[in-house]
Design an enzyme around this catalytic site. Structure first.
Site, PDB file in Angstrom:
ATOM      1  N   ARG A  96       0.829  -1.067  -0.189  1.00  0.00           N
ATOM      2  CA  ARG A  96       0.069   0.030  -0.085  1.00  0.00           C
ATOM      3  C   ARG A  96       1.108   1.238   0.010  1.00  0.00           C
ATOM      4  NH1 ARG A  96      -3.036   2.050  -3.107  1.00  0.00           N
ATOM      5  NH2 ARG A  96      -4.214  -0.498  -3.220  1.00  0.00           N
ATOM      6  N   LYS A 131       2.065  24.482  -1.533  1.00  0.00           N
ATOM      7  CA  LYS A 131       1.099  24.032  -1.133  1.00  0.00           C
ATOM      8  C   LYS A 131       1.380  22.933  -2.281  1.00  0.00           C
ATOM      9  CE  LYS A 131      -1.899  28.117  -2.731  1.00  0.00           C
ATOM     10  NZ  LYS A 131      -2.264  28.912  -3.152  1.00  0.00           N
ATOM     11  N   GLU A 193       6.257  39.930  -3.961  1.00  0.00           N
ATOM     12  CA  GLU A 193       4.671  39.844  -4.369  1.00  0.00           C
ATOM     13  C   GLU A 193       3.711  41.785  -4.674  1.00  0.00           C
ATOM     14  OE1 GLU A 193       1.695  36.525  -2.575  1.00  0.00           O
ATOM     15  OE2 GLU A 193       1.177  38.247  -2.025  1.00  0.00           O
ATOM     16  N   ASP A 214       0.506  38.878  -8.835  1.00  0.00           N
ATOM     17  CA  ASP A 214      -0.350  37.986  -7.994  1.00  0.00           C
ATOM     18  C   ASP A 214      -1.698  38.515  -8.565  1.00  0.00           C
ATOM     19  OD1 ASP A 214      -1.109  36.404  -6.045  1.00  0.00           O
ATOM     20  OD2 ASP A 214      -1.612  38.084  -4.952  1.00  0.00           O
TER      21      ASP A 214
END
Length: 275
Positions: A96, A131, A193, A214
């Site tokens: 697994r 992320k 940014e 951004d």
């Protein structure tokens, strides 16, 4: 790739699934020699096969892995990815964890390849973000690279990225860049940014190395690039999808970052069967 880091991470993955033991396998296994086939059940770009050897080495010294496909290759439905010869105990313990890693990373590589192919006519390169899934960042960013994408910073330690909250904390873009220049090595790039043209102007005047546009509109991006072309590296970010990435690339941007390469990638279907 740091082998110490890889081994430590893979150990943690196995411990998560069998913290004390695999009570099913320990009850049933004869610890005899066995062979398993890892096979694709759909088409995808393979990523993660490079870790199979290290994974099995954690469980069994006497094993053999035959890879029929390499990371970065297109795998077709029904094709054999690898053949594993080991003990039935080791195979059942690892099954697994092995599949989870291959399925997740191959899904990311497949999505990254789609973005990379869409950008082939343009100079822009697709890049990932921070992320990522906690504990899986290295592996997920590896998959992005395998798929044809470019890695952004690995973490908070290897590049300066000044965001809106940093600017608020110190008072201004100029002050933020000045402090960063004073406190980091001259070898470290400084990215900032920006959400509008005035912020871009301030960033350029303060000599930022990279300016992130951004969540700007296509029109705003074009204007920023026309005004300040060549004065910094420009990156576009915010709500980048497969549907709009080419429109962003047409502005002449250098890099396009998208968290969706990782957090919107779907697992691919792979199985492992004992023969």
């Amino acid at each position: 790739m740091n082998p110490v880091f890889i081994e430590k991470s893979l150990k943690a993955f196995l411990l998560e699934d069998a913290y004390f033991s695999d009570i099913t396998t320990e009850s049933l296994s004869q610890n005899k020699k066995a062979k398993a086939i890892i096979k694709a059940k759909e088409d995808f770009i393979l990523a993660g096969a490079v870790f199979l050897n290290s994974l099995f080495k954690l469980m069994e010294n006497d094993f053999k892995i035959s890879l029929f496909k390499q990371d970065g290759e297109l795998v077709k439905k029904g094709e054999c990815i690898a053949e594993v010869e080991s003990t039935d105990r080791a195979i059942l313990y690892i099954e697994r964890t092995c599949l989870n890693l291959l399925q997740r990373l191959s899904g990311i590589a497949t999505k990254a390849r789609k973005f990379a192919q869409l950008l082939e006519p343009y100079k822009a390169k697709i890049t990932d973000t921070r992320k990522t899934t906690p504990g899986l960042r290295f592996f997920e960013k590896y998959a992005v690279k395998i798929g044809g994408g470019v890695n952004h910073r690995m973490g908070l330690f290897d590049a300066v990225l000044i965001k809106d909250n940093h600017i608020k904390a110190v008072g201004s873009i100029k002050r933020a860049i000045e402090l960063a220049r004073r406190n980091v090595s001259f070898t470290t790039k400084i990215e900032i940014e920006c959400s509008d043209l005035e912020q871009v102007r301030q960033a350029i005047e303060a000599k930022a190395d990279i300016v992130m546009l951004d969540n700007m509109s296509i029109g705003q991006m074009k204007e920023a690039l026309n005004l300040f072309k060549g004065e910094a590296i420009f990156e576009a970010s915010g709500n980048i999808t497969e549907e709009n990435v080419q429109d962003v690339a047409k502005t002449g941007i250098d890099f396009i970052s998208s968290g969706s390469i990782i957090h919107h990638a779907c697992w691919v279907d792979i199985n492992m069967k004992l023969e």
